[in-house]
Design an enzyme around this catalytic site. Structure first.
Site: not given
Ligand code: NAP
Length: 269
Positions: A57, A118
């Site tokens: 992010y 992730h």
């Protein structure tokens, strides 16, 4: 705030704030980092204590800045971040070390409450290899808990067979239209807590109509109905909103319960 106990006895809030577009130009996932901390500070003021970020992010440092500006004590917060599956972060011990250290530095913290892989790597053996490195940081006390994200049943089963420290969480997409109940049930059966990402997105129109009707019955919004359904089955939710009122609305789900009949209906959406 309701909490759950992870399989390593660590306590985690059942709801947190997503952040994947926070601190970015035009609230766009790919947008340039503009260091805007407004939404994170609003979320902390609203009462969120779980913050979900990730190296991908690019906003771990925005999260750190927001926490600092809010004045909330680090020890009162539960920070999740994630190591990307990409080779540059996972190819060897050194890359994984760099990833963990870069998260700690960007988040300006001595420890991370929950660190997730992730996405699964292509080969199960590689997931285990990365996992073994993450386990080292748990032993050092730097990562308080570790988990995975977007793992399917076979990938998680392989990891469970080969890990020393069990994953605590599997963060997966789950919302009406795509509940992902097979992996959710597998996780619950194996004492791994499912955490729903995009809990409010990509909801089919027909399902939305049903949720809105249910909302009228409980005097709640469709979003509150969806979030309540998930937390009633012990699934963590991490809704994200750039709007202060909606952040508060999403937290306001602890004063009602859904009837068994309505839960059955929501399950079919
Ligand atoms: N592990 C992974 O691979 C993965 C993937 C995707 C996401 N995530 C994590 O999960 C978090 C949540 O997912 P997400 O951000 O994709 O989607 P989401 O939280 O399900 O939905 C966000 C959207 O819903 C709107 N919204 C929020 N609350 C609302 C409400 N009460 N009523 C109506 N609309 C509402 C927001 O608009 P407004 O801002 O205008 O309110 C925004 O457009 C992410 O931020 C990220 O931290 C993880």
């Amino acid at each position: 705030m309701k909490t759950l106990e992870l399989n390593n006895k660590v306590i985690i809030p059942i709801i947190g704030t997503g952040t994947n577009t926070f601190g970015k130009a035009n609230n766009d996932y790919m947008g340039e980092i503009n260091h805007n901390t407004t939404e994170l500070i609003d979320a902390l003021n609203a009462g969120y204590t779980l913050i979900d970020t990730a190296i991908s992010y690019r906003n771990e440092s925005v999260v750190a800045l927001g926490i600092k500006q809010s004045g909330v004590d680090r020890s009162k917060l539960f920070i999740t971040s994630k190591i990307p599956a990409d080779e540059v972060y996972t190819k060897d011990e050194e890359s994984i070390k760099n990833a963990v250290e870069s998260s700690l530095k960007a988040l300006d913290t001595e420890y991370i409450d929950l660190y997730l892989l992730h996405r699964p790597l292509e080969k199960n053996e590689d997931n285990v290899r990365v996992w073994k490195e993450l386990e080292k940081y748990v032993k050092k006390g730097v990562l308080k808990s570790i988990g995975v994200s977007n793992f399917k049943v076979d990938q998680l089963a392989y990891l469970l067979e080969h890990c020393e420290i069990k994953p605590t969480v599997n963060q997966i997409e789950s919302h009406p239209g795509l509940w992902n109940d097979e992996i959710i049930e597998y996780c619950l059966k194996n004492d791994i807590i499912p955490e729903a990402w995009s809990p409010l997105k990509r909801i089919p129109e027909a399902s939305m109509e049903v949720l809105k009707t249910l909302g009228l019955k409980y005097n709640k919004t469709w979003a509150q109905i969806v979030l309540r359904y998930q937390i009633e089955r012990n699934i963590i939710v991490i809704p994200k909103s750039h709007n202060k009122e909606r952040q508060i609305e999403n937290l306001n789900i602890f004063d009602f319960s859904l009837s068994d009949e309505d839960k059955q209906l929501i399950k079919t959406l």
